[in-house]
Each structure stands twice: as structure tokens, then as C-alpha cells.
Design a protein around this motif. Structure first.
Motif, short mmCIF file in Angstrom:
data_model
loop_
_atom_site.label_atom_id
_atom_site.label_comp_id
_atom_site.label_asym_id
_atom_site.label_seq_id
_atom_site.Cartn_x
_atom_site.Cartn_y
_atom_site.Cartn_z
N GLU A 143 -2.70 2.08 -4.27
CA GLU A 143 -2.32 3.46 -4.02
C GLU A 143 -3.50 4.21 -3.39
O GLU A 143 -4.58 4.27 -3.96
CB GLU A 143 -1.93 4.17 -5.33
N LYS A 164 -2.61 5.45 4.77
CA LYS A 164 -2.28 4.08 4.35
C LYS A 164 -2.00 3.15 5.53
O LYS A 164 -2.42 2.00 5.52
CB LYS A 164 -1.13 4.07 3.36
N THR A 165 -1.31 3.65 6.56
CA THR A 165 -0.98 2.79 7.71
C THR A 165 -2.24 2.44 8.50
O THR A 165 -2.46 1.28 8.85
CB THR A 165 0.05 3.49 8.63
N ILE A 183 0.86 -1.19 0.00
CA ILE A 183 0.00 0.00 0.00
C ILE A 183 0.90 1.23 0.00
O ILE A 183 1.75 1.39 0.87
CB ILE A 183 -0.94 0.03 1.23
N SER A 228 4.19 -1.98 8.64
CA SER A 228 4.46 -0.66 8.09
C SER A 228 5.97 -0.57 7.93
O SER A 228 6.71 -0.90 8.86
CB SER A 228 3.97 0.42 9.05
N HIS A 257 0.00 -7.23 9.08
CA HIS A 257 0.36 -5.93 8.52
C HIS A 257 1.70 -5.48 9.05
O HIS A 257 1.97 -5.59 10.24
CB HIS A 257 -0.72 -4.89 8.90
N ILE A 275 0.36 -7.48 4.34
CA ILE A 275 0.16 -6.14 3.80
C ILE A 275 1.31 -5.29 4.33
O ILE A 275 1.55 -5.25 5.54
CB ILE A 275 -1.17 -5.52 4.28
N ASP A 307 -5.34 2.39 7.40
CA ASP A 307 -6.15 1.49 6.57
C ASP A 307 -5.65 0.06 6.70
O ASP A 307 -6.42 -0.87 6.92
CB ASP A 307 -6.10 1.91 5.09
N ALA A 308 -4.34 -0.11 6.55
CA ALA A 308 -3.74 -1.45 6.60
C ALA A 308 -3.92 -2.09 7.98
O ALA A 308 -4.22 -3.28 8.09
CB ALA A 308 -2.25 -1.36 6.25
N ASP A 345 2.76 -1.39 4.17
CA ASP A 345 2.48 -0.04 3.68
C ASP A 345 3.75 0.79 3.70
O ASP A 345 4.68 0.51 4.45
CB ASP A 345 1.35 0.62 4.49
#
Length: 192
Positions: free
Chosen positions: A116, A15-16, A7, A34, A32, A85, A18-19, A87
Motif C-alpha cells: 500500500e 503507485k503506477t 500495489i 496497471s 508490470h 506487479i 512506482d511499479a 497496481d
């Protein structure tokens, strides 16, 4: 086989968050990471590599390629779940190409999509300067981070578009709407 989703988005795109929410909603099968968290954890460890990373991040600059790729690939290989995931990656053409090379050399990780989260610079600026979490959240550093994000963006978009795996999502809506769209999209990739 591990299934990987990346992401990307401007600083402040969400983005973080959301993930994190997607991973929480599906904690039985999605993990997830980051990129920022992986690098901050290294800094917090007080290691030699952590001090090196801090030299770059404190100025809003990119961490050297080999350190980032090594950190990410280690996280993917050690992930406790099959869907990962990440990000905040890739942030440069070199990072993108390096990850692509690494993924082509092995067959236990498949990059299914690059998502994106699209927000305008105005929205990104309001969000980042409005939250001001730390020393790296000021106007000068934000401007640098935005430039670092935008400079390679077109080439990154083109690269993943040609591969047929780029998905753009409007990031200027409620978190619930964004997360729902991402979840539906990610789940659709499992059925392919």
C-alpha cells in the motif's frame, strides 16, 4: 510458479509510476500491469466489453467484478515473466475476495505481497488535479474516486494483514526513495 505483487493506493499516490520504474529496473524478470491500463486497452480496442468498461470509468465508478478479474487473471497467466506487479487492484472487498478465490483454485500463481502506497487525501488531490490528464481528472470525479478507494480500504488492509502479506510504504517522499524501498522489499520476498 508466477510470483504476484499487488500495489494499492489512492488516486495520485504514484503507485503506477512506482511499479513502472521497478519493472524497468528489473525488466529481465519483472513485468508490470496497471489495472487501469488493462481496462483502457480494452476500451481502446473498441470491443463490446470496452464500451461497457467506458460506461463505468467515465463516471469514476468501478468496472463490474467479472470483467476486471477475467482481465487480470488472463494477464497473469499470459505474463512473459515470472514476477508480476499489478497496481490498482483490488479496489473493492468483492474484487479482493474474488481474486483470493481464483488464486486458491490454482497453484501456478502465488500472491507474495500487497503493497500500500500511503498518501494523505490532500497530497492525492494536489497530484491528481495538478496533472489533469483527461476528462476523469476533475474535482467531482476525484472526490468520487477517493470515496470509492477509501470505503473498502480498512477491510482490505485487515484481510491482507491477517494473511501477513500487507506492506505499507510512505508515498509522500521522492519517487526514488519510494521505489528503492519497494525494490528492497520485493527482492527480500524472493529470498524467503
Amino acid at each position: 510458479m508466477k510470483k504476484l505483487f499487488l500495489i494499492i493506493g489512492a488516486p495520485g499516490s504514484g503507485k503506477t509510476t512506482d511499479a513502472q520504474l521497478i519493472a524497468q529496473h528489473h525488466n529481465d524478470r519483472i513485468v508490470h500491469y496497471s489495472t487501469g491500463d488493462l481496462l483502457r486497452a480494452e476500451v481502446a480496442s473498441g470491443s463490446e466489453r470496452g464500451r461497457l468498461i467506458e460506461n463505468f470509468t467515465s463516471k469514476g465508478n468501478l468496472v463490474p467484478l467479472d470483467i476486471v478479474v477475467e482481465t487480470i487473471v488472463t494477464a497473469i497467466k499470459n505474463a512473459p515473466k515470472d514476477v508480476i506487479i499489478i497496481d490498482g487492484y483490488p479496489r473493492s472487498v468483492e474484487q479482493m475476495e474474488s481474486l483470493d478465490k481464483v488464486l486458491k483454485l490454482q497453484n501456478d500463481v502465488q500472491l507474495l505481497s500487497v503493497i500500500e502506497v500511503d498518501v494523505s487525501e490532500i497530497v492525492a488531490r494536489e497530484r491528481v488535479l495538478g496533472r489533469a490528464r483527461g476528462a476523469d481528472d476533475n474535482t467531482e470525479v476525484f472526490n468520487n474516486r477517493m470515496k470509492v478507494y477509501q470505503t473498502p480500504l480498512k477491510e482490505i488492509q485487515d484481510f491482507y494483514s491477517k494473511m501477513g502479506i500487507l506492506k505499507r510504504i510512505n508515498g509522500e517522499r521522492s519517487i526514488e526513495e519510494i521505489v528503492k524501498e519497494m525494490e528492497v522489499f520485493i527482492e527480500s520476498k524472493f529470498k524467503e
